[in-house]
Design an enzyme around this catalytic site. Structure first.
Site, PDB file in Angstrom:
ATOM      1  N   GLU A 129     -18.338 -17.081  42.546  1.00  0.00           N
ATOM      2  CA  GLU A 129     -19.084 -17.519  43.738  1.00  0.00           C
ATOM      3  C   GLU A 129     -19.270 -16.448  44.811  1.00  0.00           C
ATOM      4  O   GLU A 129     -19.001 -16.655  45.991  1.00  0.00           O
ATOM      5  CB  GLU A 129     -18.420 -18.773  44.333  1.00  0.00           C
ATOM      6  N   GLU A 234     -18.178 -25.519  34.185  1.00  0.00           N
ATOM      7  CA  GLU A 234     -17.503 -26.547  34.985  1.00  0.00           C
ATOM      8  C   GLU A 234     -18.308 -27.858  34.989  1.00  0.00           C
ATOM      9  O   GLU A 234     -18.459 -28.513  36.001  1.00  0.00           O
ATOM     10  CB  GLU A 234     -17.277 -26.052  36.420  1.00  0.00           C
TER      11      GLU A 234
HETATM   12  O1  G3I Z   1      -0.858 -30.424  42.417  1.00  0.00           O
HETATM   13  C1  G3I Z   1      -0.498 -29.931  43.715  1.00  0.00           C
HETATM   14  C2  G3I Z   1       0.500 -30.867  44.383  1.00  0.00           C
HETATM   15  O2  G3I Z   1       1.712 -30.833  43.646  1.00  0.00           O
HETATM   16  C3  G3I Z   1       0.731 -30.420  45.817  1.00  0.00           C
HETATM   17  O3  G3I Z   1       1.577 -31.338  46.455  1.00  0.00           O
HETATM   18  C4  G3I Z   1      -0.622 -30.345  46.531  1.00  0.00           C
HETATM   19  C5  G3I Z   1      -0.475 -29.886  47.979  1.00  0.00           C
HETATM   20  O4  G3I Z   1      -0.118 -28.520  47.980  1.00  0.00           O
HETATM   21  O5  G3I Z   1      -1.457 -29.391  45.871  1.00  0.00           O
HETATM   22  C6  G3I Z   1      -1.759 -29.823  44.562  1.00  0.00           C
HETATM   23  O6  G3I Z   1      -2.559 -28.834  43.978  1.00  0.00           O
HETATM   24  C7  G3I Z   1      -3.923 -28.890  44.390  1.00  0.00           C
HETATM   25  C8  G3I Z   1      -4.765 -28.960  43.103  1.00  0.00           C
HETATM   26  O7  G3I Z   1      -6.164 -28.851  43.389  1.00  0.00           O
HETATM   27  C9  G3I Z   1      -4.518 -30.249  42.346  1.00  0.00           C
HETATM   28  O8  G3I Z   1      -4.946 -31.341  43.107  1.00  0.00           O
HETATM   29  C10 G3I Z   1      -4.244 -27.605  45.147  1.00  0.00           C
HETATM   30  O9  G3I Z   1      -3.575 -27.648  46.387  1.00  0.00           O
HETATM   31  C11 G3I Z   1      -5.736 -27.502  45.358  1.00  0.00           C
HETATM   32  O10 G3I Z   1      -6.051 -26.236  45.943  1.00  0.00           O
HETATM   33  C12 G3I Z   1      -6.472 -27.608  44.041  1.00  0.00           C
HETATM   34  O11 G3I Z   1      -7.874 -27.593  44.273  1.00  0.00           O
HETATM   35  C13 G3I Z   1      -8.664 -27.032  43.200  1.00  0.00           C
HETATM   36  C14 G3I Z   1      -9.738 -26.163  43.830  1.00  0.00           C
HETATM   37  O12 G3I Z   1     -10.643 -25.671  42.844  1.00  0.00           O
HETATM   38  C15 G3I Z   1      -9.111 -24.971  44.558  1.00  0.00           C
HETATM   39  O13 G3I Z   1      -8.418 -24.173  43.611  1.00  0.00           O
HETATM   40  C16 G3I Z   1      -9.286 -28.173  42.381  1.00  0.00           C
HETATM   41  O14 G3I Z   1      -8.256 -28.842  41.648  1.00  0.00           O
HETATM   42  C17 G3I Z   1     -10.321 -27.608  41.425  1.00  0.00           C
HETATM   43  O15 G3I Z   1     -11.014 -28.672  40.765  1.00  0.00           O
HETATM   44  C18 G3I Z   1     -11.335 -26.733  42.164  1.00  0.00           C
HETATM   45  O16 G3I Z   1     -12.181 -26.201  41.207  1.00  0.00           O
HETATM   46  C19 G3I Z   1     -13.248 -25.374  41.723  1.00  0.00           C
HETATM   47  C20 G3I Z   1     -13.429 -24.180  40.774  1.00  0.00           C
HETATM   48  O17 G3I Z   1     -12.212 -23.451  40.705  1.00  0.00           O
HETATM   49  C21 G3I Z   1     -14.586 -23.298  41.224  1.00  0.00           C
HETATM   50  N1  G3I Z   1     -15.827 -24.088  41.317  1.00  0.00           N
HETATM   51  C22 G3I Z   1     -15.709 -25.237  42.222  1.00  0.00           C
HETATM   52  C23 G3I Z   1     -14.575 -26.164  41.756  1.00  0.00           C
HETATM   53  C24 G3I Z   1     -14.488 -27.368  42.662  1.00  0.00           C
HETATM   54  O18 G3I Z   1     -14.106 -26.984  43.938  1.00  0.00           O
END
Ligand code: G3I
Length: 323
Positions: A129, A234
């Protein structure tokens, strides 16, 4: 067994995202991963903020769980994503050294990370991105652009190529299909990378009613004409893009529309010349696990399986696209 997605997709990988917690949880989740998919992407645990939490600390533990599961089950791992403005550790955002020291730190991070996973992670999203949606689709502002200059993307690809010459290096982005101007900007960025890049990732966060097949085909055409690998990286298909807060379930009519869209996307991917095929990755297993629910804050059913791990009409559509 026959009739699974990975068995039906004879000349490309069918990918799924996962998390260490899903792998460790086992059960129906991992059973379905093994049954249907042969490529895994880490949903968030192989990004810089997780792998490099402080300047003297690397943490590959979650990625190692995913890689071990993949190796046990004859799956490839796609490394998502080395550099992404949305997953940059705060210590990197607040870096106090010189620009030269910043660039050396980034090279060290890319080299260390790819060496750790060498031979186990076959491909990487080196940069995710980098193109803005606004400002005429200019290069998005980020600490990497500020500290390393406008050619930071090329520098990161060079670091990655040096670290693991056998890895397949991808650039990944969204709205690749839905915006012709962003698509042009992405391909312009890709053209500047020359032989440092092996593939293009179109995220494909789409809806049951768009983007049109012709726009998706334009992404494929531009990628194939550049002799690059195509990754639909994705894929999810929103069934409530209208953001209706009152909708309580996926209607059979809307489910059928989603089925048709999965079929359309898979048909487009399946028609890609074999030398440009890589993987089609779906961004989540069960509807209730989708990032979209929290992101948009409205009900939606964007994936192939329902909360009971049962196949939806969309799954049928995916298979129809392979026939
Ligand atoms: O699982 C932990 C949990 O144990 C903890 O308590 C909580 C608070 O810290 O965090 C949880 O992890 C989170 C995870 O998602 C699972 O829910 C992370 O903080 C959070 O940052 C993470 O977000 C991910 C996001 O990218 C940022 O990395 C999303 O799952 C994921 O679907 C999203 O994917 C992105 C692609 O990488 C790039 N394209 C867009 C797409 C959607 O945003």
């Amino acid at each position: 067994g026959s009739g699974t997605l990975k068995d039906a997709a004879t000349d490309f990988s069918v990918g799924m995202i996962t998390r260490a917690s899903y792998i460790n949880g086992g059960g129906q989740h991992t059973a379905l991963l093994k049954q249907e998919f042969n490529n895994l992407s880490s949903e968030y645990e192989m990004k810089m903020n997780i792998m490099y939490p402080s300047e003297d600390t690397y943490d590959f533990s979650a990625g190692d769980v995913i890689v071990a599961f993949a190796q046990e089950n004859d799956m490839n791992v796609h490394g998502h994503a080395l550099i992404w403005h949305n997953a940059t550790p705060s210590w990197v955002e607040d870096f106090t050294g010189t620009d030269a020291e910043f660039e050396a730190m980034v090279e060290d991070y890319i080299t260390t990370t790819m060496n750790h996973f060498k031979g186990k992670v076959r491909s990487w999203d080196v940069v995710n991105e980098a193109i803005a949606d606004d400002n005429g689709n200019a290069l998005r502002g980020s600490i990497f652009k500020d500290r390393m200059g406008d050619d930071y993307v090329r520098k990161c690809f060079q670091f990655a190529r040096n670290a693991d010459p056998d890895a397949l290096l991808f650039y990944n982005d969204y709205n690749f299909a839905s915006s012709a101007s962003k698509r042009a900007a992405i391909f312009n960025l890709i053209d500047g990378l020359g032989d440092l890049i092996d593939g293009a990732g179109a995220q494909m966060h789409i809806s049951y009613n768009g983007p049109a097949a012709s726009e998706i085909q334009a992404v494929v055409n531009g990628t194939v004409s550049r002799n690059l690998l195509m990754h639909f990286s994705e894929l999810d298909i929103r069934t409530n893009p209208e953001k209706d807060e009152a909708v309580m379930e996926l209607s059979s009519a809307r489910g059928a529309q989603q089925q048709a869209k999965f079929k359309e996307v898979v048909q487009i991917y399946n028609a890609i010349p074999i030398d440009n095929k890589f993987a089609l990755t779906v961004w989540g297993l069960r509807d209730n696990e989708s990032w979209l629910l929290e992101f948009h804050g409205v009900p939606d059913w964007p994936l192939l399986f329902d909360e009971n791990y049962d196949k939806k009409l969309g799954y049928i559509g995916f298979l129809e696209g392979l026939n």
